[in-house]
Design an enzyme around this catalytic site. Structure first.
Site, PDB file in Angstrom:
ATOM      1  N   ASP A 224      -3.076   4.709  -2.311  1.00 19.43           N
ATOM      2  CA  ASP A 224      -4.154   5.258  -1.498  1.00 19.43           C
ATOM      3  C   ASP A 224      -4.584   6.645  -2.000  1.00 19.43           C
ATOM      4  O   ASP A 224      -3.742   7.527  -2.181  1.00 19.43           O
ATOM      5  CB  ASP A 224      -3.638   5.373  -0.058  1.00 19.43           C
ATOM      6  CG  ASP A 224      -4.725   5.626   0.951  1.00 19.43           C
ATOM      7  OD1 ASP A 224      -5.543   4.734   1.174  1.00 19.43           O
ATOM      8  OD2 ASP A 224      -4.743   6.741   1.530  1.00 19.43           O
TER       9      ASP A 224
ATOM     10  N   ASP B  49       0.868  -1.176   0.000  1.00 18.07           N
ATOM     11  CA  ASP B  49       0.000   0.000   0.000  1.00 18.07           C
ATOM     12  C   ASP B  49       0.905   1.227   0.000  1.00 18.07           C
ATOM     13  O   ASP B  49       1.855   1.292   0.781  1.00 18.07           O
ATOM     14  CB  ASP B  49      -0.879  -0.003   1.258  1.00 18.07           C
ATOM     15  CG  ASP B  49      -2.291   0.451   0.975  1.00 18.07           C
ATOM     16  OD1 ASP B  49      -2.442   1.558   0.432  1.00 18.07           O
ATOM     17  OD2 ASP B  49      -3.237  -0.280   1.318  1.00 18.07           O
TER      18      ASP B  49
ATOM     19  N   HIS C  44     -11.288  -3.368   2.884  1.00 20.00           N
ATOM     20  CA  HIS C  44     -11.215  -3.033   4.315  1.00 20.00           C
ATOM     21  C   HIS C  44     -12.006  -1.774   4.674  1.00 20.00           C
ATOM     22  O   HIS C  44     -12.109  -1.432   5.851  1.00 20.00           O
ATOM     23  CB  HIS C  44      -9.743  -2.828   4.708  1.00 20.00           C
ATOM     24  CG  HIS C  44      -9.150  -1.645   4.034  1.00 20.00           C
ATOM     25  ND1 HIS C  44      -8.944  -1.588   2.662  1.00 20.00           N
ATOM     26  CD2 HIS C  44      -8.751  -0.439   4.521  1.00 20.00           C
ATOM     27  CE1 HIS C  44      -8.443  -0.408   2.350  1.00 20.00           C
ATOM     28  NE2 HIS C  44      -8.316   0.309   3.443  1.00 20.00           N
ATOM     29  N   ASP C  45     -12.552  -1.081   3.669  1.00 19.05           N
ATOM     30  CA  ASP C  45     -13.341   0.136   3.918  1.00 19.05           C
ATOM     31  C   ASP C  45     -14.832  -0.102   3.695  1.00 19.05           C
ATOM     32  O   ASP C  45     -15.620   0.834   3.815  1.00 19.05           O
ATOM     33  CB  ASP C  45     -12.916   1.260   2.961  1.00 19.05           C
ATOM     34  CG  ASP C  45     -11.534   1.781   3.250  1.00 19.05           C
ATOM     35  OD1 ASP C  45     -11.099   1.735   4.414  1.00 19.05           O
ATOM     36  OD2 ASP C  45     -10.874   2.239   2.291  1.00 19.05           O
TER      37      ASP C  45
ATOM     38  N   GLU D  86      -6.223   3.949  -6.009  1.00 16.72           N
ATOM     39  CA  GLU D  86      -7.516   4.096  -5.348  1.00 16.72           C
ATOM     40  C   GLU D  86      -8.000   5.501  -5.665  1.00 16.72           C
ATOM     41  O   GLU D  86      -7.350   6.484  -5.299  1.00 16.72           O
ATOM     42  CB  GLU D  86      -7.388   3.901  -3.838  1.00 16.72           C
ATOM     43  CG  GLU D  86      -8.745   3.813  -3.167  1.00 16.72           C
ATOM     44  CD  GLU D  86      -8.805   4.392  -1.768  1.00 16.72           C
ATOM     45  OE1 GLU D  86      -9.753   4.071  -1.046  1.00 16.72           O
ATOM     46  OE2 GLU D  86      -7.924   5.202  -1.394  1.00 16.72           O
TER      47      GLU D  86
HETATM   48  C1  NOJ Z   1      -8.374   5.029   1.805  1.00 19.99           C
HETATM   49  C2  NOJ Z   1      -8.071   3.850   2.668  1.00 19.99           C
HETATM   50  O1  NOJ Z   1      -8.495   2.692   2.030  1.00 19.99           O
HETATM   51  C3  NOJ Z   1      -8.754   4.098   3.994  1.00 19.99           C
HETATM   52  O2  NOJ Z   1      -8.732   2.954   4.820  1.00 19.99           O
HETATM   53  C4  NOJ Z   1      -8.100   5.277   4.648  1.00 19.99           C
HETATM   54  O3  NOJ Z   1      -8.819   5.615   5.809  1.00 19.99           O
HETATM   55  C5  NOJ Z   1      -8.060   6.485   3.723  1.00 19.99           C
HETATM   56  N1  NOJ Z   1      -7.742   6.172   2.379  1.00 19.99           N
HETATM   57  C6  NOJ Z   1      -7.049   7.476   4.212  1.00 19.99           C
HETATM   58  O4  NOJ Z   1      -5.753   6.979   4.020  1.00 19.99           O
END
Ligand code: NOJ
Length: 561
Positions: free
Chosen positions: A199, A98, A332-333, A253
């Site tokens: 990210d 990541d 994970h989000d 992302e």
């Molecule tokens: C996206 C990540 O997937 C998430 O888990 C994170 O809180 C935010 N970006 C900030 O880094």
């Protein structure tokens, strides 16, 4: 279309904190991952994406990095990392890191120096602005709630943080910042890592002047920091300086991207990254409009199959031959996919397999989030005290403590949408703490672990796990799964999502019943299947069945070739 190993791969995402604890401190670690590499090999995945393992004070579980070139002590050491990488490569599994470079922790040495004064070597590493009439420089809201600005008395200025106050946004306008990031990327790539998941990479370029958001800033449009004016320039520089020197997997992302942005970013010749994560299909079940909205995870609404078809078909068709996509239904989000898009009760197994068929048969690289392969579900803790996620806690605090909303109603939304749904420990067995730890887990295990766990899945030849194994194996032998052109059929059907994938003279027909009711499938007149063979299905299928018209069982999935 160019043939690429990263198009043919299946990626498995590990959230290290929740994967497996090897030393009894209740926190997953690198040793735990090493122990389970044979499990991943058995599943058949080609690539592992590790959520951040760097040193971090864990305000946002590792997405707040205080040292990009060291490992979080709770997870292990750099030496453990070297073993992990070697053991993965020995099994022909690639490792994607990541890369979190929109922001660092406020405990990163760059920030600690930057905050001291307006004229030190790091003072311009972050986005500092004076206040306006004693207030924050503009009305931007943090993605986790509250103002996106934090006052720093030492400088008598505010710094920007699009996420938590402990995640300060780096100033990408500063060439020194960019060079420092590139040097760090080279350092990991020289160690042998096989790529980066980047990210919120489309937030690195902010519109000069940082204009106020419309609507008094009450909603997070992200108009002035998503897909900003210098994004492609920065990515182009990163490609020239770093990415083009290695044969790696890169995935951005990119919240708020359209297919047009995605094509610019991932274009086969002119692009910069291999693929993106888009979010349109993650927005189909919320109603985040209205003032004071806290974003998509603070509301739930029923999603519609017609919308899913529209969104996914647009991504498939627009990117065709132009760019490349990542296909995922959870990470994970996000809530667990079987709870969100399937049925985590009576038809958990069937619907998990149906959704897997969907993900692996669309064009794009499929991503599996840990536990998805055994059908792990959302969790419903009774009290906010059992939650850990900073975003979840902020939403609760804002809606219950500040706005006086009913705690039970808010918890109901949290049960459906909290990021902790995905973060409960991996369920390895029916033993204590689901076999995740011999200690006390950092986040409670989902109470359904005696029923849903890896040990059970491996012992059951009809398990979700073996269905995934089969899908992954098929990808290696059926090129149309990777390169075939997508065409939606039966667009208007209220229960069935069906499409074809065509590569030269090979055609796949994918038929998915997205509902708990039986559904009648009728072969459209223009689709012909002389001698069609069944490739995979989640129910037993009568080989003599007349393909022109048949009834699908609840959440039934079939793929014919
Ligand atoms: C996206 C990540 O997937 C998430 O888990 C994170 O809180 C935010 N970006 C900030 O880094």
């Amino acid at each position: 279309m160019q043939k690429k190993w990263w198009k043919e791969s299946v990626v498995y995402q590990i959230y290290p904190r929740s994967f497996l604890d090897s030393n009894g401190d209740g926190i997953g670690d690198l040793g735990g991952i090493i122990q389970k590499l044979d499990y991943l090999k058995l599943l058949g995945v080609d690539v592992v994406w590790l959520s951040p393992v760097y040193r971090s004070p864990n305000d946002d579980n590792g997405y707040d990095i205080s040292d990009y070139q060291d490992i979080m002590p709770e997870f292990g050491t750099l030496a453990d990392f070297t073993v992990l990488l070697k053991e993965m490569h020995r099994r022909e599994i690639k490792l994607v890191m990541d890369l979190v470079v929109n922001h660092t922790s406020d405990e990163h040495p760059w920030f600690l120096a930057s905050r001291q004064s307006k004229d030190n070597p790091f003072s311009d590493y972050y986005i500092w602005r004076p206040g306006v009439d004693g207030h924050a420089p503009n009305n931007w809201q943090s993605r986790f709630g509250g103002s996106a600005w934090q006052y720093e008395p030492l400088r008598d200025e505010y710094y920007l943080h699009l996420f938590s106050r402990k995640q300060a946004d780096l100033n990408w306008e500063n060439p020194k910042v960019r060079q420092a990031v590139y040097a760090m990327m080279h350092w990991w790539l020289k160690k042998g890592v096989d790529g980066f998941r980047m990210d919120v990479i489309n937030m690195i370029s902010k519109v000069p002047g940082l204009p106020d958001e419309p609507d008094g800033g009450s909603q997070q449009h992200g108009l002035y920091y998503m897909n900003g004016p210098r994004l492609l320039e920065f990515l182009g520089e990163m490609k020239r300086e770093v990415l083009s020197h290695y044969d790696i997997l890169t995935v951005g992302e990119t919240p708020g991207v359209t297919t047009r942005h995605a094509i610019q970013i991932t274009h086969e010749e002119k692009g910069f990254l291999n693929m993106v994560f888009q979010f349109e299909h993650m927005s189909l079940d919320s109603s985040p409009s209205g003032p004071d909205s806290l974003g998509e995870r603070s509301s739930v609404a029923p999603w519609k199959l017609a919308d899913l078809k529209t969104v996914m078909s647009r991504w498939e068709k627009d990117l065709e031959g132009q760019g490349w996509n990542s296909i995922y239904l959870n990470n994970h989000d996000q809530p667990r996919m079987v709870s969100r898009f399937g049925d985590d009760g009576q038809y958990r197994v069937e619907s998990a397999k149906m959704l897997a068929t969907f993900v692996h048969l669309l064009q794009g690289t499929p991503y599996i989030y840990q536990g998805e392969e055994i059908g792990m579900t959302n969790v419903a803790f009774d009290t906010i005290a059992d939650y850990n996620d900073i975003e979840t806690k902020n939403i609760y605090h804002k809606l219950v403590d500040e706005k006086g909303q009913d705690p039970q109603a808010v918890l109901k939304v949290i049960h459906a949408k909290s990021r902790d749904n995905a973060r409960t420990p991996m369920q390895w067995s029916a033993g204590p703490q689901a076999g995740f730890t011999s200690g006390k887990p950092w986040l409670k295990v989902n109470p359904n672990y005696p029923r849903i766990n890896v040990e059970q899945a491996l012992a059951d030849p009809n398990s979700i796990f073996y269905y995934y194994q089969k899908l992954i194996r098929l990808r290696k032998t059926v090129p149309a799964m990777v390169y075939g052109t997508y065409n939606l059929i039966l667009a208007e059907h209220a229960q069935i999502y069906a499409f074809t994938r065509t590569l030269a003279d090979e055609q796949l027909l994918v038929i998915l019943n997205f509902s708990p009711e039986p559904a009648v499938f009728e072969l459209p007149a223009d689709v012909r299947y002389p001698g069609a063979g069944l490739l995979i299905a989640n129910y037993p299928v009568d080989p003599g069945e007349d393909l022109r018209r048949f009834s699908l069982r609840p959440y039934e999935a079939r793929v014919y070739r």
